[in-house]
Enzyme design. Structure first.
Site, mmCIF file in Angstrom:
data_model
loop_
_atom_site.group_PDB
_atom_site.id
_atom_site.type_symbol
_atom_site.label_atom_id
_atom_site.label_comp_id
_atom_site.label_asym_id
_atom_site.label_seq_id
_atom_site.Cartn_x
_atom_site.Cartn_y
_atom_site.Cartn_z
ATOM 1 C CG ASP A 72 -25.215 17.047 16.842
ATOM 2 O OD1 ASP A 72 -24.468 18.033 16.710
ATOM 3 O OD2 ASP A 72 -25.910 16.598 15.914
ATOM 4 C CE1 TYR A 113 -31.057 16.334 9.561
ATOM 5 C CE2 TYR A 113 -29.173 17.748 9.118
ATOM 6 C CZ TYR A 113 -30.026 16.736 8.730
ATOM 7 O OH TYR A 113 -29.868 16.123 7.510
#
Length: 648
Positions: free
Chosen positions: A300, A384
């Site tokens: 990420d 998320y």
């Protein structure tokens, strides 16, 4: 010379201002002939070398430089540039072969539009009864590197699709399973459609707004946090002073929050603890072996950029109390300067009892409440949310905590079906088990640049006359001398910890001053060591690594993890056999959250917490929290006899 004013920039590590970003981009366009084919992947401060920063004194002049990564989408070439803002020129321009920059924010929306306009995808949607293409949503996922030759030298993402019946609906309640696409981002076209079995959409919505939930609790009374005299911290630029702490921070497009030159005042001097600390990488591997989730191994930080995905924070929602906010400035891929309002939040929190003792013989009570300083940001990466929190305590401790929330990655499955590598979270809605790993890079400076690391294990004493009741134990310390000695793991059986010391500085009892790392939750990855994931993220094999400081070794996954096969990352660097004793060192710590999914995680996951602490271990001659003033109760001081006023 540039006409930009540097009078308001008070330190060489101040983040680039909006004006400096605009000047940097203008210089590149002027000197390098940047045209519409180029995308700006990142533009950040080119940090001065450590030795110059440590010698800097207020009022001295300094260079302002920017480090830039650009992509020529026509040729597919990646370039690195260093631009001197002070000198108004490009210092260096270099083609970096065989790499892909991180995926840029506007590529996400362009990818969605391409998928929704592709004829083969439209036909596949129609076969599933999804006629209104405007209700299709697309999440671009990084492609990783799995050895597929047709993907070599292309800049691609996997496009996973969802259906949103109404604009306010939770699209992750309706995954379009059995269908996804590979998109060439440079050509911006669908290069391959993977159309397998048709899976019906799950039957229930996953809406989570107050209106959708229905009855809302009505017995929660207001909780006000007020500081009528204002906060206890002071701020100048990006330097904070609070309760003997002095902390400088920055914010980069890849790492998000960065700490610089952290020190604590003790015995009349500022004692350094850290030179730099940041989130080096995040890796989120999934345990579902079926297509397309078997390629869900997101990096990420390196593949998307935590800073670029930062949220604008709101008082009363993300932060409570007397808040100081800081904006962040970046360049988007077109070279426009963008501002993320309130990207960083600074405030104080009460943290319960700092220390307390009651003398049961006299009834005398002494108690001090703990307060901590909080520096935080929150980023949304697809489904998320990640909150990144640095805490500073009055007893000289520091903590890094990640708060995980948001929405699970979902798959639609056939009725009356179950799989062992995840759980049903709603009828016909499946969430795969997965993990979240966070690698934190700690550039130590414990009372000076030269530090060492000891691994501390608690051992049982041998049975014998010196241990008559077989209950003795002791702590044994082992010096880590070479980087190849590292790649160390937590061990519950020996209560293992790691202590970072300055061997040339002693405390009042003659021990080397130091800090120790206190671990919280952790895990190991379950992917095999020869898997494509672990070839790219081999640094996850162990919890702690130590390397000598090298300005080119900034990220555990390497500078360009996007679609990279896995060379040049922390695991390789730590095999060099370099000295790490009594020298300038960097500690890399992995912490892992192991997520076995559950129905209570749906439709929005209650926040999960994962953290570690840095606690002084022989750094101070006594508790540095002794001089914290007593708090006032409604009746007087919180320190008195047991029959008098006290509070906890």
């Amino acid at each position: 010379m540039s006409n930009i004013s540097l009078n308001t920039i008070t330190h060489p590590l101040e983040p680039l201002t909006a004006e400096e970003l605009a000047v940097t981009i203008a210089i590149l366009k002027r000197d390098q002939g940047i045209n519409e084919n180029f995308r700006f992947a990142s533009v950040n401060l080119y940090e001065p070398v450590k030795s110059k920063v440590l010698k800097y004194e207020q009022g001295q002049s300094f260079e302002r430089e920017a480090f830039c990564i650009l992509l020529d989408s026509k040729s597919g070439y990646t370039y690195e540039a260093v631009v001197s803002i002070t000198q108004d020129r490009v210092i260096s321009w270099e083609h970096i072969p065989g790499v892909q920059p991180s995926i840029m924010a506007d590529e996400f929306m362009e990818c969605q539009n391409v998928v929704k306009s592709d004829e083969q995808m439209i036909e596949a949607f129609h076969r599933r009864g999804l006629i209104d293409i405007d209700k299709i949503m697309v999440d671009p996922w990084s492609a990783g590197n799995f050895g597929h030759h047709e993907e070599e030298n292309l800049r691609i993402v996997r496009a996973l699709c969802y259906y949103r019946p109404e604009p306010e609906d939770n699209l992750y309640a309706y995954p379009i399973s059995g269908l996804h696409a590979l998109v060439d981002l440079n050509a911006m076209k669908v290069m391959k459609v993977i159309d397998n079995e048709i899976v019906p959409l799950p039957p229930t919505h996953g809406n989570y707004t107050a209106d959708a939930v229905g009855t809302i609790r009505n017995d929660l009374k207001p909780l006000e946090i007020v500081q009528p005299e204002g906060p206890s911290f002071t701020v100048e630029g990006h330097e904070i002073q609070w309760q003997k702490w002095k902390v400088r921070f920055g914010f980069t497009s890849r790492e998000g929050l960065v700490l610089h030159t952290v020190s604590y005042a003790d015995q009349g001097k500022e004692r350094p603890v850290l030179y730099r600390a940041s989130l080096s990488e995040m890796v989120v591997p999934y345990g579902d072996p079926s297509e397309p989730v078997n390629r869900n191994n997101a990096f990420d930080s390196g593949e998307y950029g935590i800073g670029m995905l930062a949220n604008p924070l709101e008082l009363g929602c993300d932060c409570l109390g007397e808040i100081r906010y800081f904006d962040a400035h970046f360049a988007d891929s077109q070279g426009n300067v963008i501002q993320i309002n309130n990207a960083v939040c600074l405030h104080e929190e009460d943290f319960g009892i700092g220390w307390k003792h009651t003398d049961w013989r006299t009834g005398h009570v002494e108690v001090r409440r703990s307060r901590r300083l909080v520096l935080s940001s929150i980023s949304t990466v697809g489904n998320y949310e990640y909150g990144f929190f640095w805490y500073f305590y009055q007893d000289g401790s520091m903590q890094f905590e990640v708060k995980l929330t948001g929405i699970l990655h979902t798959e639609a499955i056939q009725p009356d079906t179950r799989y062992p590598y995840g759980n049903l979270i709603a009828p016909q809605l499946f969430a795969a088990h997965h993990q979240h790993f966070f690698n934190v890079r700690l550039d130590l400076m414990i009372d000076g640049v030269n530090n060492s690391v000891y691994e501390v294990d608690t051992l049982q004493m041998e049975k014998g006359p010196d241990n008559p009741y077989s209950n003795g134990f002791y702590a044994a310390s082992t010096l880590l001398e070479k980087d190849s000695d590292t790649g160390r793991d937590l061990d519950l059986r020996s209560a293992r910890s790691w202590k970072f010391v300055n061997p040339s500085q002693k405390n009042h009892v003659g021990d080397a001053v130091g800090y120790k790392l206190v671990a919280g939750e952790n895990a190991f990855p379950f992917a095999h060591d020869d898997s494509p994931l672990m070839k790219r993220a081999g640094f996850l094999k162990h919890h702690l690594w130590v390397t000598p400081f090298d300005p080119d070794e900034m990220y555990a996954s390497g500078k360009y993890p996007n679609q990279h096969a896995g060379e040049q990352h922390l695991e390789q660097w730590a095999q060099a056999g370099r000295n790490i004793a009594d020298t300038d060192i960097v500690v890399w710590y992995n912490m892992g959250h192991h997520h076995i999914t559950r129905s209570e995680d749906w439709p929005v996951m209650p926040t999960a917490y994962i953290s570690f602490m840095l606690k002084p271990a022989g750094f101070f001659d006594r508790s540095p929290a002794l001089d914290v003033p007593p708090s006032l109760s409604k009746k007087g001081h919180c320190s008195s006899h047991s029959s008098g006023p006290h509070c906890s």
